[in-house]
Design a protein around this motif. Structure first.
Motif, PDB file in Angstrom:
ATOM      1  N   TYR A 152     -53.933 -12.183  31.902  1.00  0.00           N
ATOM      2  CA  TYR A 152     -54.986 -13.114  31.532  1.00  0.00           C
ATOM      3  C   TYR A 152     -55.225 -13.027  30.027  1.00  0.00           C
ATOM      4  CZ  TYR A 152     -58.195  -9.147  31.227  1.00  0.00           C
ATOM      5  OH  TYR A 152     -58.801  -7.972  30.875  1.00  0.00           O
ATOM      6  N   SER A 153     -55.920 -14.010  29.507  1.00  0.00           N
ATOM      7  CA  SER A 153     -56.275 -14.023  28.092  1.00  0.00           C
ATOM      8  C   SER A 153     -57.764 -13.704  27.968  1.00  0.00           C
ATOM      9  CB  SER A 153     -55.979 -15.397  27.487  1.00  0.00           C
ATOM     10  OG  SER A 153     -56.451 -15.441  26.155  1.00  0.00           O
ATOM     11  N   PRO A 154     -58.106 -12.492  27.536  1.00  0.00           N
ATOM     12  CA  PRO A 154     -59.519 -12.109  27.475  1.00  0.00           C
ATOM     13  C   PRO A 154     -60.364 -13.055  26.621  1.00  0.00           C
ATOM     14  CG  PRO A 154     -58.122 -10.219  27.054  1.00  0.00           C
ATOM     15  CD  PRO A 154     -57.232 -11.413  27.091  1.00  0.00           C
ATOM     16  N   ILE A 155     -59.837 -13.481  25.489  1.00  0.00           N
ATOM     17  CA  ILE A 155     -60.619 -14.325  24.588  1.00  0.00           C
ATOM     18  C   ILE A 155     -60.665 -15.766  25.095  1.00  0.00           C
ATOM     19  CG2 ILE A 155     -60.747 -15.256  22.240  1.00  0.00           C
ATOM     20  CD1 ILE A 155     -59.664 -12.482  21.326  1.00  0.00           C
ATOM     21  N   LYS A 156     -59.530 -16.327  25.467  1.00  0.00           N
ATOM     22  CA  LYS A 156     -59.498 -17.719  25.923  1.00  0.00           C
ATOM     23  C   LYS A 156     -60.221 -17.919  27.252  1.00  0.00           C
ATOM     24  CE  LYS A 156     -55.244 -19.245  23.679  1.00  0.00           C
ATOM     25  NZ  LYS A 156     -53.853 -19.644  23.912  1.00  0.00           N
ATOM     26  N   GLU A 157     -60.067 -16.980  28.168  1.00  0.00           N
ATOM     27  CA  GLU A 157     -60.647 -17.159  29.495  1.00  0.00           C
ATOM     28  C   GLU A 157     -62.072 -16.629  29.622  1.00  0.00           C
ATOM     29  OE1 GLU A 157     -58.166 -16.315  32.984  1.00  0.00           O
ATOM     30  OE2 GLU A 157     -56.489 -16.070  31.585  1.00  0.00           O
TER      31      GLU A 157
END
Length: 170
Positions: free
Chosen positions: A108-113
């Protein structure tokens, strides 16, 4: 049925850039306070009141304390998955496998999601809530009530083996 522990992980805050930034801010505030309060020389062109240094330093030290004390503990057993994000949650969150519709490891993308690390709600409601410290690998839980929870892990392969053993739908 015996409740056997299949997986354990404890993650601490290890992102060096956060520690570096916080220490630079603390040192800068201390330098400004010493210059202005002890040497009676204004710090900057628009100096803050002396009490402002104590307020800022207090906030930075509280943040430092929370970073030192914070950890994400995850445990997967044959009956449930447990996670505990100290000191933000006093009690661990326990989810029994019977309440889980699906569970798997995902990137997952911590910043984007989720707007970063910590305890975060997703930008969109489809991704639910995340409990993470660092990295981009997570244990994705999809509950029968429709809720989605992502628990960050640094041990994706080991967690996947434990999930397959405990939650045989995968």
């Amino acid at each position: 049925m015996e409740n056997k522990i299949l997986f354990k992980e404890e993650q601490k805050q290890k992102q060096k850039w956060i520690w570096f930034l916080l220490i630079v801010l603390i040192i800068s505030t201390l330098i400004g306070a010493i210059q202005q309060i002890i040497f009676n020389k204004s710090f900057g062109t628009h100096p803050i009141p002396d009490w402002g240094f104590f307020a800022i330093l207090g906030l930075l030290l509280v943040l430092f304390y929370f970073l030192v004390k914070s950890n994400l503990y995850t445990e997967i057993t044959s009956n449930y998955i447990l996670f505990h994000y100290k000191p933000f949650y006093h009690k661990p969150i326990i989810i029994k496998w019977e309440n889980v519709k699906n569970c798997y490891i995902r990137l997952y993308s911590p910043i984007k999601e989720y707007r970063g690390w910590g305890v975060k709600k997703a930008f969109n409601t489809k991704n639910g809530k995340a409990y993470n410290v660092a990295g981009n690998i997570g244990i994705q839980l999809e509950l029968k009530n429709g809720e989605k929870i992502l628990v960050g892990t640094q041990k994706g392969k080991e967690a996947e083996i434990a999930i397959r053993s405990a939650f045989k739908k995968i």
